[in-house]
Design a protein around this motif. Structure first.
Motif, PDB file in Angstrom:
ATOM      1  N   VAL A  50       0.705  -0.915  -0.230  1.00 32.75           N
ATOM      2  CA  VAL A  50       0.154  -0.201  -0.077  1.00 32.75           C
ATOM      3  C   VAL A  50       0.728   0.948  -0.279  1.00 32.75           C
ATOM      4  O   VAL A  50       0.686   1.959  -0.297  1.00 32.75           O
ATOM      5  N   LEU A  51       1.939   1.099   1.034  1.00 29.56           N
ATOM      6  CA  LEU A  51       3.001   2.479   1.129  1.00 29.56           C
ATOM      7  C   LEU A  51       3.371   3.077  -0.596  1.00 29.56           C
ATOM      8  O   LEU A  51       3.672   3.339  -1.170  1.00 29.56           O
ATOM      9  N   THR A  52       3.714   1.796  -0.709  1.00 27.77           N
ATOM     10  CA  THR A  52       4.644   1.874  -2.501  1.00 27.77           C
ATOM     11  C   THR A  52       3.851   2.303  -3.712  1.00 27.77           C
ATOM     12  O   THR A  52       4.227   3.587  -4.683  1.00 27.77           O
ATOM     13  N   VAL A  53       2.497   1.537  -3.383  1.00 29.86           N
ATOM     14  CA  VAL A  53       1.747   2.281  -4.918  1.00 29.86           C
ATOM     15  C   VAL A  53       1.234   3.790  -4.219  1.00 29.86           C
ATOM     16  O   VAL A  53       0.871   3.714  -5.024  1.00 29.86           O
ATOM     17  N   VAL A  54       0.631   3.726  -3.386  1.00 29.66           N
ATOM     18  CA  VAL A  54      -0.028   5.260  -2.990  1.00 29.66           C
ATOM     19  C   VAL A  54       1.241   6.438  -3.589  1.00 29.66           C
ATOM     20  O   VAL A  54       1.180   7.464  -3.724  1.00 29.66           O
ATOM     21  N   PHE A  55       2.434   5.827  -2.707  1.00 31.20           N
ATOM     22  CA  PHE A  55       3.753   6.935  -3.244  1.00 31.20           C
ATOM     23  C   PHE A  55       4.677   6.495  -4.605  1.00 31.20           C
ATOM     24  O   PHE A  55       5.679   7.298  -4.488  1.00 31.20           O
ATOM     25  N   ALA A  56       4.269   6.034  -5.175  1.00 29.18           N
ATOM     26  CA  ALA A  56       5.002   4.888  -6.458  1.00 29.18           C
ATOM     27  C   ALA A  56       4.830   6.624  -6.903  1.00 29.18           C
ATOM     28  O   ALA A  56       6.512   6.317  -7.274  1.00 29.18           O
ATOM     29  N   PRO A  57       5.256   7.649  -7.246  1.00 29.59           N
ATOM     30  CA  PRO A  57       5.496   9.000  -7.269  1.00 29.59           C
ATOM     31  C   PRO A  57       7.026   9.310  -6.504  1.00 29.59           C
ATOM     32  O   PRO A  57       7.982   9.555  -7.707  1.00 29.59           O
TER      33      PRO A  57
END
Length: 161
Positions: free
Chosen positions: A21-28
């Motif tokens: 979740v943390l990786t995808v949400v803050f992907a940019p």
């Protein structure tokens, strides 16, 4: 005995899910030569439970895949996180050194993935500085804050069955 296995699996799965979740949400912010991957702050969790090791590894694989990483990044980036998590577990008796292994592992591995996998045309030492700075922020600062906050509640949150 069975309760301990179930607890291990549940802890690993929960950690993997949070990492994804943390990786995808803050992907940019999580991908590229100037990356700050907030999910890497979780690499301090082996201080509390060995279940964090497979949880972080699987979470990184899934997070990289869902984030659109190339196969080289999915494999090598996840191995760097695994090495960092194992190192964090090995240093669990020296609380303030726990963030060091993931910082070092990613600082060394990720620039080569960026250069050879993504074709980022920057000198590898410069990318090591850039990736290392992001790792210091995510693991060294944020990770250590999380470690110190959770340490007060470790017997409640990470109790064994």
């Amino acid at each position: 005995m069975r309760d301990k296995k179930v607890l291990f699996i549940v802890q690993a799965a929960a950690i993997a899910a949070i990492y994804v979740v943390l990786t995808v949400v803050f992907a940019p912010l999580a991908f590229g030569q100037g990356q700050i991957r907030f999910a890497e702050a979780l690499t301090i969790l082996p201080y509390f439970t060995p279940a964090a090791i497979p949880g972080l590894f699987v979470g990184c694989i899934i997070g990289n895949f869902l984030g659109g990483a190339i196969p080289l990044d999915i494999v090598c980036g996840s191995i760097a996180t695994l090495i960092g998590a194992v190192g964090s577990y090995a240093l669990r008796k020296q609380k303030f050194l726990v963030p060091v292994p993931p910082i070092l592992a990613n600082t060394v591995v990720v620039p080569f993935v960026l250069f050879y996998g993504y074709g980022v045309n920057l000198p590898i030492p410069l990318m090591m500085l850039s990736v290392g700075a992001g790792e210091v922020i995510s693991c060294g600062v944020l990770g250590l804050v999380i470690l110190l906050a959770l340490d007060k509640y470790k017997n409640v949150i990470f109790k064994t069955a």
